[in-house]
Enzyme design. Structure first.
Site: not given
Ligand code: AP5
Ligand code: MG
Ligand code: ZN
Length: 215
Positions: A13, A88, A127, A160, A171
Site C-alpha cells: 500500500k 480499516r 522491509r 519498524r 497484524r
Molecule cells: P509496503 O508498501 O511498506 O507495504 P504496506 O502495505 O504499506 O504494509 P504496512 O506494513 O505499512 O501495512 P500495515 O497496514 O500493517 O501498516 P500501517 O502502517 O498502515 O511494502 C512492504 C515491503 O515490501 C517493503 O519493504 C517494500 O519495499 C516491499 N514491496 C512492496 N511491494 C512489493 C512488490 N510488488 N514486490 C516485492 N516487494 C515489495 O499501520 C500500522 C499500525 O498503525 C496498525 O497496525 C494499527 O495499529 C495502526 N493503524 C494504521 N492505520 C489505522 C487505521 N485506519 N485504524 C486503526 N489503526 C490504524
Molecule cells: Mg504502509
C-alpha cells in the site's frame, strides 16, 4: 482522483501510494505514517496509539477518523487523495463516506492489493525505512544503493517496531477479522478493484494505472 488502497500488512500500500502520488500529484494519506509521527513526537495521541500499534491491534476508530477528517480538509487534497491504510473497519468506512459527502466529494476506486501470505511475511521482515526521510526499502526486492543507508538522504535504515514475527502475525489476524470485510463493503458499491500485488513493484504500478485509465 480519490483513491483508497486496501490490503494486508506488507501488500505494498505504501509503496504503490508513493508511486501514485508522484504520478497524479495528489497526496498520500497514510494513517500508519501519521500515527508513527505522533508516537515519535510523543504527543498525547501518539502515546495512546503506541500500545495498540506495538501489539498489532487497531487504534480506536474515533482517533483515526478524527485525523483523516482534518487531513482531507487541507487544500492539497482538493485535486484528490490516496488513502493508505484507512479505512480499516466498517465504522471507519461509514465515517469516511459521511466526511466525503459533507465535502461534496466521492471515491473513484478502492484498489485492493492481492498478495499471498508467505510473500507478505517475506516483505515485512525484509522491509527497512529511512529514519530521517521515511523512504521505504526492501533488502531483497528494493535495496538501497549503499547497504544500510538511504539513497535519497543517506539517513540510517531501520526496521519498524511492529515488523517482528509475533506482531506481524497479530497484524495479519487483525486484518482478516476487521479489515477484510471492507472488500465486500466496497464491492457492493461497485468501487472495488482487485489488483494482483504479487508482481514486481513497477508492474503492480502499471496494472493500477491501466485500470484507472480504462475506467
Ligand atoms: P509496503 O508498501 O511498506 O507495504 P504496506 O502495505 O504499506 O504494509 P504496512 O506494513 O505499512 O501495512 P500495515 O497496514 O500493517 O501498516 P500501517 O502502517 O498502515 O511494502 C512492504 C515491503 O515490501 C517493503 O519493504 C517494500 O519495499 C516491499 N514491496 C512492496 N511491494 C512489493 C512488490 N510488488 N514486490 C516485492 N516487494 C515489495 O499501520 C500500522 C499500525 O498503525 C496498525 O497496525 C494499527 O495499529 C495502526 N493503524 C494504521 N492505520 C489505522 C487505521 N485506519 N485504524 C486503526 N489503526 C490504524
Ligand atoms: Mg504502509
Ligand atoms: Zn532518507
Amino acid at each position: 482522483m480519490n483513491l483508497i488502497l486496501l490490503g494486508p500488512p506488507g501488500a505494498g500500500k505504501g509503496t504503490q501510494s508513493v508511486l501514485l502520488e508522484r504520478h497524479f500529484g495528489i497526496p498520500q494519506i497514510s494513517t500508519g505514517d501519521m500515527l508513527r509521527t505522533a508516537v515519535k513526537a510523543a504527543t498525547p495521541m501518539g502515546t495512546q496509539a503506541k500500545g495498540f500499534m506495538d501489539a498489532g491491534n487497531l487504534v480506536p476508530d474515533h482517533v483515526v477518523v478524527g485525523i483523516v477528517r482534518e487531513r482531507l480538509q487541507e487544500t492539497d487534497c482538493l485535486a484528490g487523495f490516496i488513502l493508505d491504510g484507512f479505512p480499516r473497519t466498517v465504522a471507519q468506512a461509514d465515517a469516511l463516506s459521511e466526511s466525503l459527502s459533507q465535502l461534496s466529494r466521492a471515491l473513484d476506486a478502492v484498489i485492493s492489493l492481492q498478495v499471498d501470505t508467505d510473500a507478505l511475511v517475506e516483505r515485512l521482515t525484509g522491509r527497512r525505512t529511512c529514519k530521517d526521510c521515511g523512504k521505504g526499502y526492501h533488502l531483497k526486492f528494493d535495496p538501497p544503493a549503499v547497504n544500510g543507508s538511504c539513497s535519497v538522504c543517506s539517513g540510517e535504515l531501520v526496521q519498524r517496531d511492529d515488523d517482528h514475527e509475533e506482531t506481524i502475525r497479530r497484524r495479519m489476524d487483525t486484518y482478516h477479522q476487521q479489515t477484510a470485510p471492507l472488500e465486500q463493503y466496497y464491492s457492493q458499491s461497485g468501487l472495488l478493484v482487485k489488483i494482483d500485488g504479487m508482481d514486481a513493484i513497477d508492474d503492480v504500478h502499471r496494472s493500477i494505472l491501466a485500470y484507472l485509465q480504462a475506467s
